[in-house]
Scaffold this motif. Structure first.
Motif, PDB file in Angstrom:
ATOM      1  N   GLN A  35      53.022  60.038  33.259  1.00 42.85           N
ATOM      2  CA  GLN A  35      52.305  60.809  34.068  1.00 42.85           C
ATOM      3  C   GLN A  35      50.917  61.272  33.592  1.00 42.85           C
ATOM      4  O   GLN A  35      49.825  61.324  34.290  1.00 42.85           O
TER       5      GLN A  35
ATOM      6  N   CYS B  24      59.700  54.778  37.654  1.00 44.16           N
ATOM      7  CA  CYS B  24      60.463  56.040  36.956  1.00 44.16           C
ATOM      8  C   CYS B  24      61.011  56.533  38.600  1.00 44.16           C
ATOM      9  O   CYS B  24      62.267  57.146  38.354  1.00 44.16           O
ATOM     10  N   TYR B  25      60.102  56.895  39.098  1.00 41.17           N
ATOM     11  CA  TYR B  25      60.658  57.712  40.625  1.00 41.17           C
ATOM     12  C   TYR B  25      61.391  56.919  41.396  1.00 41.17           C
ATOM     13  O   TYR B  25      62.478  57.367  41.977  1.00 41.17           O
ATOM     14  N   GLU B  26      61.180  55.750  41.249  1.00 44.77           N
ATOM     15  CA  GLU B  26      62.069  54.631  42.191  1.00 44.77           C
ATOM     16  C   GLU B  26      63.465  54.832  41.802  1.00 44.77           C
ATOM     17  O   GLU B  26      64.488  54.622  42.421  1.00 44.77           O
TER      18      GLU B  26
ATOM     19  N   VAL C 215      62.988  61.641  35.642  1.00 40.96           N
ATOM     20  CA  VAL C 215      62.527  62.124  37.084  1.00 40.96           C
ATOM     21  C   VAL C 215      63.387  62.123  38.144  1.00 40.96           C
ATOM     22  O   VAL C 215      64.508  61.403  38.127  1.00 40.96           O
TER      23      VAL C 215
ATOM     24  N   ARG D  54      64.742  61.358  41.451  1.00 39.18           N
ATOM     25  CA  ARG D  54      64.377  60.106  42.343  1.00 39.18           C
ATOM     26  C   ARG D  54      63.685  60.380  43.597  1.00 39.18           C
ATOM     27  O   ARG D  54      64.239  61.322  44.422  1.00 39.18           O
ATOM     28  N   ASP D  55      62.610  59.773  43.887  1.00 35.38           N
ATOM     29  CA  ASP D  55      61.853  60.038  44.794  1.00 35.38           C
ATOM     30  C   ASP D  55      60.965  58.842  45.449  1.00 35.38           C
ATOM     31  O   ASP D  55      59.913  58.587  44.901  1.00 35.38           O
TER      32      ASP D  55
ATOM     33  N   ARG E 133      57.357  59.232  46.552  1.00 34.61           N
ATOM     34  CA  ARG E 133      56.537  59.240  45.516  1.00 34.61           C
ATOM     35  C   ARG E 133      55.980  57.961  44.699  1.00 34.61           C
ATOM     36  O   ARG E 133      55.179  57.658  44.419  1.00 34.61           O
ATOM     37  N   ALA E 134      57.220  57.211  44.634  1.00 37.02           N
ATOM     38  CA  ALA E 134      57.293  55.809  43.971  1.00 37.02           C
ATOM     39  C   ALA E 134      56.396  55.064  44.650  1.00 37.02           C
ATOM     40  O   ALA E 134      55.367  54.337  44.075  1.00 37.02           O
TER      41      ALA E 134
END
Length: 253
Positions: free
Chosen positions: A186, A203-205, A210, A212-213, A216-217
């Protein structure tokens, strides 16, 4: 008719073997029987070798025999510890040294440890914790020299990204930590470093370090892809192909 009575004599006799060390293994005739103590049957025809074994220790053994119908009790001495010397030098100094999860002091350090393989950790506030394996030989010195990364000096996006990779993959002796990996990705991504934007999107995927979003991914993949990052371009295309670009509410439903 002639009656004949036979008395069958067993070739097995009962024996209880006990070691002075309850954590030592009990071996009889090169066969593992248990740990600390063992009760069972052995043949009463030949002599037997009773042995106590333990990692990092010199085994002890005795010979015994049993008589038919006899209940035998055998006691064997505990294995004898065999020590080597661990010599730890670190940059910076005064790192806490852990051997197999137990703190043994701070570096620089000379310490007697059991011979054999060990997992060693070096920790210091503000520096990356590193972990590595070392084989200590009996009556010899094992010297290790390690450098911990000073996180306070990590200022460029390239350095931040590299540190994030160390935490993500467990590289250079750094312990895996998804949360710290995402934090350093980040910081690097905030400085518009394309590889970090892609890594943070990953990481977000996948919910690594973090929550899961996917929205954002994909946003991070887009920013990285526009800068020509091939991994981000591939992941972005895959997300659109599989219709993974959805809001949190859509993902929940």
């Amino acid at each position: 008719r002639q009656e004949v009575n036979y008395v069958m004599e067993s070739k097995l006799s009962r024996v209880t073997c006990t070691c002075d060390d309850p954590d030592a293994e009990i071996w009889i005739d090169e066969e593992l029987k248990g740990k600390g103590s063992w009760t069972g049957y052995v043949d009463n025809v030949a002599d037997h070798i009773l042995e106590s074994r333990k990692a990092g220790h010199k085994s002890q053994s005795i010979s015994f025999s049993v008589k038919p119908g006899e209940i035998s009790n055998q006691t064997i001495p505990a294995p004898v510890p065999m020590y080597g010397t661990l010599d730890v030098v670190s940059t910076p100094e005064l790192c806490e040294v852990f051997v197999d999860g137990k703190s043994i002091g701070t570096s620089p350090l000379l310490a007697q440890v059991l011979a054999g393989p060990h997992t060693i950790q070096l920790k210091k506030e503000g520096f990356t914790t590193i972990s590595f394996s070392a084989e200590v030989e009996y009556d010899n010195v094992k010297k290790v020299t390690k450098t911990l990364f000073d996180e306070s000096t990590c200022s460029t996006p390239e350095e931040m990204y590299a540190l994030g990779d160390n935490y993500f993959f467990g590289k250079d002796g750094v312990e895996k930590d998804g949360e710290k990996a995402a934090q350093w990705y980040q910081k690097s991504a905030d400085m518009n470093f394309s590889p970090a934007q892609y890594a943070l999107g990953f990481c977000y995927e996948n919910g690594i370090g973090v929550e899961r979003d996917m929205e954002r991914a994909v946003a991070l993949y887009e920013v990285s892809a526009t800068q020509g990052n091939p991994e981000a371009q591939f992941c972005l295309g895959y997300c659109f192909e599989k219709d993974l670009y959805k809001t949190k509410e859509e993902l929940i439903n």
